[in-house]
Design an enzyme around this catalytic site. Structure first.
Site, PDB file in Angstrom:
ATOM      1  N   TYR A 129      -6.665  20.177  25.900  1.00 26.67           N
ATOM      2  CA  TYR A 129      -6.017  20.923  25.875  1.00 26.67           C
ATOM      3  C   TYR A 129      -6.273  22.582  25.746  1.00 26.67           C
ATOM      4  O   TYR A 129      -5.888  22.903  27.299  1.00 26.67           O
ATOM      5  CB  TYR A 129      -5.061  20.472  24.449  1.00 26.67           C
ATOM      6  N   GLN A 151      13.792  18.659  26.260  1.00 25.94           N
ATOM      7  CA  GLN A 151      14.118  19.503  24.774  1.00 25.94           C
ATOM      8  C   GLN A 151      13.234  19.980  24.549  1.00 25.94           C
ATOM      9  O   GLN A 151      12.290  21.252  24.863  1.00 25.94           O
ATOM     10  CB  GLN A 151      13.114  18.339  23.983  1.00 25.94           C
ATOM     11  N   GLY A 152      12.754  21.116  23.473  1.00 26.85           N
ATOM     12  CA  GLY A 152      12.326  22.207  23.149  1.00 26.85           C
ATOM     13  C   GLY A 152      12.278  23.402  24.092  1.00 26.85           C
ATOM     14  O   GLY A 152      13.264  23.646  24.381  1.00 26.85           O
TER      15      GLY A 152
HETATM   16  P1  NAD Z   1       8.028  18.767  23.895  1.00 28.94           P
HETATM   17  O1  NAD Z   1       6.516  18.681  24.321  1.00 28.94           O
HETATM   18  O2  NAD Z   1       8.822  19.122  22.606  1.00 28.94           O
HETATM   19  O3  NAD Z   1       8.845  18.208  24.983  1.00 28.94           O
HETATM   20  C1  NAD Z   1       8.135  18.253  26.341  1.00 28.94           C
HETATM   21  C2  NAD Z   1       9.198  17.061  27.269  1.00 28.94           C
HETATM   22  O4  NAD Z   1       8.054  17.326  28.548  1.00 28.94           O
HETATM   23  C3  NAD Z   1      10.130  16.443  26.634  1.00 28.94           C
HETATM   24  O5  NAD Z   1      11.592  16.924  26.699  1.00 28.94           O
HETATM   25  C4  NAD Z   1       9.789  15.001  28.019  1.00 28.94           C
HETATM   26  O6  NAD Z   1      10.158  14.310  27.640  1.00 28.94           O
HETATM   27  C5  NAD Z   1       9.076  16.285  28.760  1.00 28.94           C
HETATM   28  N1  NAD Z   1       8.050  15.300  29.653  1.00 28.94           N
HETATM   29  C6  NAD Z   1       7.123  14.672  29.179  1.00 28.94           C
HETATM   30  N2  NAD Z   1       5.796  14.337  30.257  1.00 28.94           N
HETATM   31  C7  NAD Z   1       6.679  14.401  31.936  1.00 28.94           C
HETATM   32  C8  NAD Z   1       6.715  14.133  32.884  1.00 28.94           C
HETATM   33  N3  NAD Z   1       5.343  13.299  32.776  1.00 28.94           N
HETATM   34  N4  NAD Z   1       7.599  14.760  33.719  1.00 28.94           N
HETATM   35  C9  NAD Z   1       8.151  15.129  32.990  1.00 28.94           C
HETATM   36  N5  NAD Z   1       8.624  15.572  32.252  1.00 28.94           N
HETATM   37  C10 NAD Z   1       8.109  15.216  30.958  1.00 28.94           C
HETATM   38  O7  NAD Z   1       8.370  20.735  24.082  1.00 28.94           O
HETATM   39  P2  NAD Z   1       7.312  22.183  24.211  1.00 28.94           P
HETATM   40  O8  NAD Z   1       6.244  22.026  22.406  1.00 28.94           O
HETATM   41  O9  NAD Z   1       8.338  23.200  23.267  1.00 28.94           O
HETATM   42  O10 NAD Z   1       6.471  22.154  24.850  1.00 28.94           O
HETATM   43  C11 NAD Z   1       5.934  22.756  25.883  1.00 28.94           C
HETATM   44  C12 NAD Z   1       5.433  23.522  26.511  1.00 28.94           C
HETATM   45  O11 NAD Z   1       4.690  24.376  25.821  1.00 28.94           O
HETATM   46  C13 NAD Z   1       4.391  22.819  26.611  1.00 28.94           C
HETATM   47  O12 NAD Z   1       3.935  22.428  28.352  1.00 28.94           O
HETATM   48  C14 NAD Z   1       3.506  22.612  26.245  1.00 28.94           C
HETATM   49  O13 NAD Z   1       1.723  22.671  25.793  1.00 28.94           O
HETATM   50  C15 NAD Z   1       3.692  23.852  25.450  1.00 28.94           C
HETATM   51  N6  NAD Z   1       3.225  25.194  24.423  1.00 28.94           N
HETATM   52  C16 NAD Z   1       3.829  24.627  22.741  1.00 28.94           C
HETATM   53  C17 NAD Z   1       3.575  25.250  21.852  1.00 28.94           C
HETATM   54  C18 NAD Z   1       4.452  24.722  20.968  1.00 28.94           C
HETATM   55  O14 NAD Z   1       4.031  24.846  19.769  1.00 28.94           O
HETATM   56  N7  NAD Z   1       5.647  23.410  20.776  1.00 28.94           N
HETATM   57  C19 NAD Z   1       2.965  26.299  22.241  1.00 28.94           C
HETATM   58  C20 NAD Z   1       1.952  26.191  22.970  1.00 28.94           C
HETATM   59  C21 NAD Z   1       2.521  26.055  24.897  1.00 28.94           C
END
Ligand code: NAD
Length: 249
Positions: free
Chosen positions: A146, A15-16
């Protein structure tokens, strides 16, 4: 197509940002191995041409090594998995810190250690690490564990870039601002519940901290990942690519 004849592996592709990047990489001609801990979330991707899905918990070192054996050499590794622990220094529990450092940093170390040797053998590759503006770039309230873990991602990225720069390996980090993803929506719901406030007000707080007046989209981050994965970014390594809608302006 920008990624033709390239093989890519992505963590947290269910996702995401990870999912949007799997779809974009495949649309650009890459053979994509999309992995996630949650097999159900990968189902929708499995029928996409160019994408193979595999379950992977990046907290499981043995599973990482097995996967590397099975998948073999790749050209692009996108370490996207990460977890947002909320709280200040005094709020955070040891468990929050341990999970933040294990999932956001150590899993990336293990993934890269498992896939790098074959990349070196084939003469090169692009490693993309998911960091955040909340890192050494910016102190964000209530993101102590974080932000610390994502600062470590920047150090790791630069170290890898420096150690293997003469052997065809590039390593860059992506530092997003706030991106509209399922976990962000979940955090908004949780905060609304904890604070006894309407969900829309909490959502408005997230929008207010973005000077462009909107959140980023996973597709916008996927576009940057595509650039870093492609040969057109051949002169770019060891960088922290900020993509934050002007949060740091
Ligand atoms: P999300 O957090 O919505 O999805 C995370 C995904 O990670 C899920 O599909 C989940 O099943 C998977 N996951 C969780 N634990 C796991 C594990 N142990 N092994 C494998 N997969 C696992 O996605 P997002 O918000 O797009 O975030 C993705 C990355 O982007 C992360 O590293 C997050 O810190 C980073 N990020 C996100 C944002 C934001 O605002 N969304 C901003 C900066 C950085």
């Amino acid at each position: 197509m920008r990624l033709e004849r390239k093989k890519a592996l992505i963590t947290a592709a269910g996702q995401g940002i990870g999912r949007a990047t799997a779809l974009r990489f495949a649309a650009e001609g890459a053979q994509v191995v999309a992995t996630d801990i949650n097999p159900a979330s990968l189902e929708a991707l499995s029928s996409t041409p160019g994408i193979t899905t595999l379950t992977l918990d990046v907290l499981d070192p043995a599973a990482i090594n097995e996967l590397a054996e099975k998948v073999g050499a790749i050209d692009i590794l996108f370490n996207c998995a990460g977890f947002v622990a909320s709280g200040s220094l005094l709020d955070g529990t040891d468990a929050d810190w341990e999970l933040s450092l294990s999932l956001n940093v150590m899993a990336m170390v293990r993934m890269t250690r498992a896939f790098l040797p074959a990349m070196l053998d084939q003469g090169g590759g692009s490693i993309i690490n998911m960091a955040s503006v909340a890192s050494s770039l910016k102190g964000v309230p209530n993101r102590c564990a974080y932000g610390t873990s994502k600062a470590a991602v920047l150090g790791l990225t630069k170290s890898i870039a420096s150690d293997y720069i003469g052997r065809g390996i590039r390593c860059n980090a992506i530092c997003p601002g706030t991106v509209d993803s399922p976990s962000l929506r979940q955090r908004i719901d949780e905060q609304a519940l904890q604070q006894g406030r309407p969900r829309d007000d909490v959502y408005a707080d997230f929008i207010a901290r973005q000077p462009q007046g909107r959140l980023g989209t996973p597709e916008e981050i996927a576009a940057l990942a595509t650039y870093l994965a492609a040969d057109e970014s051949a002169y770019t390594t060891g960088t922290a690519q900020i993509i934050d809608g002007g949060w740091l302006v």
